[in-house]
Design an enzyme around this catalytic site. Structure first.
Site, PDB file in Angstrom:
ATOM      1  N   HIS A  89       0.790  -1.449   0.061  1.00  0.00           N
ATOM      2  CA  HIS A  89       0.256  -0.149   0.414  1.00  0.00           C
ATOM      3  C   HIS A  89       1.017   1.246  -0.405  1.00  0.00           C
ATOM      4  O   HIS A  89       0.240   1.882  -0.096  1.00  0.00           O
ATOM      5  CB  HIS A  89      -0.592  -0.056   0.895  1.00  0.00           C
ATOM      6  CG  HIS A  89      -0.212   0.135   2.418  1.00  0.00           C
ATOM      7  ND1 HIS A  89       0.172  -0.612   2.959  1.00  0.00           N
ATOM      8  CD2 HIS A  89       0.270   1.492   3.265  1.00  0.00           C
ATOM      9  CE1 HIS A  89       1.583  -0.256   3.933  1.00  0.00           C
ATOM     10  NE2 HIS A  89       0.688   1.284   3.950  1.00  0.00           N
TER      11      HIS A  89
HETATM   12  C1  UD1 Z   1      -2.016   6.265   5.408  1.00  0.00           C
HETATM   13  C2  UD1 Z   1      -0.652   6.483   6.565  1.00  0.00           C
HETATM   14  C3  UD1 Z   1       0.247   4.818   6.242  1.00  0.00           C
HETATM   15  C4  UD1 Z   1      -0.364   3.742   7.181  1.00  0.00           C
HETATM   16  C5  UD1 Z   1      -1.869   3.407   6.413  1.00  0.00           C
HETATM   17  C6  UD1 Z   1      -2.294   2.186   7.003  1.00  0.00           C
HETATM   18  C7  UD1 Z   1      -0.052   8.636   6.277  1.00  0.00           C
HETATM   19  C8  UD1 Z   1       1.009   9.050   4.965  1.00  0.00           C
HETATM   20  N1  UD1 Z   1      -0.164   7.968   5.205  1.00  0.00           N
HETATM   21  O1  UD1 Z   1      -1.236   5.720   4.003  1.00  0.00           O
HETATM   22  O2  UD1 Z   1       0.910   5.491   7.371  1.00  0.00           O
HETATM   23  O3  UD1 Z   1       0.672   2.227   6.805  1.00  0.00           O
HETATM   24  O4  UD1 Z   1      -2.454   4.889   6.258  1.00  0.00           O
HETATM   25  O5  UD1 Z   1      -3.438   1.758   5.447  1.00  0.00           O
HETATM   26  O6  UD1 Z   1      -0.925   9.249   6.769  1.00  0.00           O
HETATM   27  N2  UD1 Z   1      -7.796   5.059  -0.140  1.00  0.00           N
HETATM   28  C9  UD1 Z   1      -9.267   5.078  -0.523  1.00  0.00           C
HETATM   29  N3  UD1 Z   1     -10.393   5.168   0.553  1.00  0.00           N
HETATM   30  C10 UD1 Z   1      -9.588   5.100   1.997  1.00  0.00           C
HETATM   31  C11 UD1 Z   1      -8.630   5.443   2.060  1.00  0.00           C
HETATM   32  C12 UD1 Z   1      -7.958   6.152   1.217  1.00  0.00           C
HETATM   33  O7  UD1 Z   1      -9.681   4.094  -1.581  1.00  0.00           O
HETATM   34  O8  UD1 Z   1     -10.810   4.529   2.599  1.00  0.00           O
HETATM   35  C13 UD1 Z   1      -7.380   5.672  -1.277  1.00  0.00           C
HETATM   36  C14 UD1 Z   1      -7.216   7.214  -1.956  1.00  0.00           C
HETATM   37  O9  UD1 Z   1      -7.065   7.190  -2.845  1.00  0.00           O
HETATM   38  C15 UD1 Z   1      -6.360   8.072  -1.691  1.00  0.00           C
HETATM   39  C16 UD1 Z   1      -5.086   7.016  -1.027  1.00  0.00           C
HETATM   40  O10 UD1 Z   1      -5.958   6.164  -1.247  1.00  0.00           O
HETATM   41  O11 UD1 Z   1      -5.706   9.326  -1.625  1.00  0.00           O
HETATM   42  C17 UD1 Z   1      -4.132   7.390  -0.157  1.00  0.00           C
HETATM   43  O12 UD1 Z   1      -5.235   7.218   1.354  1.00  0.00           O
HETATM   44  P1  UD1 Z   1      -4.244   8.151   2.285  1.00  0.00           P
HETATM   45  O13 UD1 Z   1      -4.653   7.477   3.653  1.00  0.00           O
HETATM   46  O14 UD1 Z   1      -3.727   8.812   2.016  1.00  0.00           O
HETATM   47  O15 UD1 Z   1      -3.002   6.841   2.678  1.00  0.00           O
HETATM   48  P2  UD1 Z   1      -2.658   5.532   2.897  1.00  0.00           P
HETATM   49  O16 UD1 Z   1      -1.820   5.047   1.702  1.00  0.00           O
HETATM   50  O17 UD1 Z   1      -3.722   5.578   3.143  1.00  0.00           O
END
Ligand code: UD1
Length: 364
Positions: free
Chosen positions: A207
């Site tokens: 991820h």
């Molecule tokens: C975040 C944390 C990471 C942690 C991870 C656990 C930061 C910088 N990173 O990363 O340290 O290991 O969570 O999972 O805070 N998205 C969805 N649905 C959701 C959430 C996210 O589709 O419910 C997609 C979206 O496209 C989004 C991308 O995932 O832009 C990234 O999500 P984000 O919360 O920014 O960071 P994670 O990669 O989940």
């Protein structure tokens, strides 16, 4: 005790919801608690399922920040957390881990002169520009009480901070595992499991931005997973699924992509896997505690002890085509290690005791 000081606890991503489950229970025995979900994660499979499985009560406040660029997301958390904190003025704000939710909430609190407790403090990787590393260093610089999950993290904090209280509490993620292991073990089968995965398989998750933001490296990792001797079950974060689709990444037939699993299913998957191959910090420790060999798809890890003890083997994603198979072979050759590098599953009690003493100090 409900008229005792109120403590606010912030969480918002999947691993934080997992850790909050035990922390909230322990804190509520002693203080009144304002539980705040930032809404950084919102997909039911990534988030809602954890509330149900881990028996977490609905949060007292939901900031609904959702996804966005790092600056945008962090700023939204900061602004919305600040408004909430200004209204409630808790005695302390407790933040967990190293996500944008951790940083946004911690900055909001200290700027209102509300002291911060950082749970999972003092972890360091060598990549200073990794988003999580930035978050760790920022939050550790402003928190007043630092709860370290290991002796090494405690030492880091002692070198960096002379004006904070630092306690080695152990890792709250172990508490969650100990509390839920019997339920996880008793899970009969996995609803999303591909039928042709037998007894020997690798359980994998990917991820992190370092991999999902680099389609060539991701393709290399998937091809290397496909070249292993046994099938792979890859539980893919929504962003990973999106990158696989958008960049037309070829998924080998022995790699089965399934949606993210609930906490209990993920623990059951680790327990029954031959090896875990992941870029998740949580799974590195769960594999370590459960005695399952792990290969981490990163050039470095902040969970140094797992590597030093021979439970975890690092593979830089760009080198996966040559180094994944040898790392898996090396991982499989070692199955016994000391499992107590991150405490013994009683971190929540130690965190509560540390907060109790710290709240009584005349200066915080
Ligand atoms: C975040 C944390 C990471 C942690 C991870 C656990 C930061 C910088 N990173 O990363 O340290 O290991 O969570 O999972 O805070 N998205 C969805 N649905 C959701 C959430 C996210 O589709 O419910 C997609 C979206 O496209 C989004 C991308 O995932 O832009 C990234 O999500 P984000 O919360 O920014 O960071 P994670 O990669 O989940």
């Amino acid at each position: 005790m409900q008229d005792s000081p109120t403590l606010s606890v912030f969480f918002g991503t999947r691993p934080q919801v997992v850790k909050a489950s035990r922390l909230l229970d322990a804190l509520r025995k002693r203080w009144s608690v304002l539980a705040v979900d930032t809404g950084q994660h919102y997909d039911y499979r990534l988030h809602g399922t954890l509330y149900d499985q881990l028996g977490i009560a609905p949060p007292d406040a939901f900031l609904e920040v959702g996804s966005g660029a790092h600056a945008e997301q962090t700023a939204a958390i900061l602004t919305r957390a600040a408004a909430l904190l200004a209204d409630h003025r808790p005695a302390a704000a407790i933040v967990i881990g190293d996500t944008n939710s951790t940083t946004g909430a911690a900055l909001a609190a200290v700027k209102l002169r509300i002291p911060v407790v950082h749970v999972e403090a003092g972890l360091r990787s060598t990549d200073a520009l990794m988003p999580e590393e930035i978050n760790r260093r920022l939050v550790d610089a402003v928190a007043g009480l630092l709860c370290a999950p290991s002796a090494a993290a405690f030492d880091v904090l002692q070198r960096e901070r002379t004006d904070a209280v630092i306690v080695n509490t152990g890792d709250i993620a172990r508490d969650v595992l100990v509390h839920n292991i019997a339920r996880a073990s008793s899970l009969a089968g996995h609803p999303d499991w591909p039928a042709d995965v037998g007894d020997r398989f690798a359980f994998s998750t990917i991820h992190r931005a370092e991999l999902t933001g680099n389609p060539a490296a991701l393709q290399g990792v998937l091809s290397a997973l496909g070249a292993l001797e046994f099938p792979v079950v890859l539980a893919a974060h929504p962003r990973t699924q999106q990158v696989l689709r958008e960049h037309d990444i070829r998924v080998p037939s022995s790699v089965h992509v399934v949606p993210p699993l609930g906490y209990l299913e993920a623990v059951a998957a680790v327990q029954s896997a031959t090896v875990v191959i992941t870029d998740s910090g949580g799974l590195q420790r769960e594999a370590y505690w459960l005695g399952i060999p792990c290969v981490t798809l990163r050039a470095e890890t902040e969970w140094h002890e797992t590597v030093a003890l021979g439970a975890n083997h690092l593979v830089a994603p760009e080198t996966a085509s040559e180094s994944l198979a040898p790392a898996v072979a090396a991982a499989l050759s070692n199955r016994g290690w000391d499992r107590d590098a991150y405490g013994n599953g009683h971190a929540a009690e130690r965190i509560v005791a540390a907060i109790g003493e710290w709240l009584e100090r005349p200066t915080r």
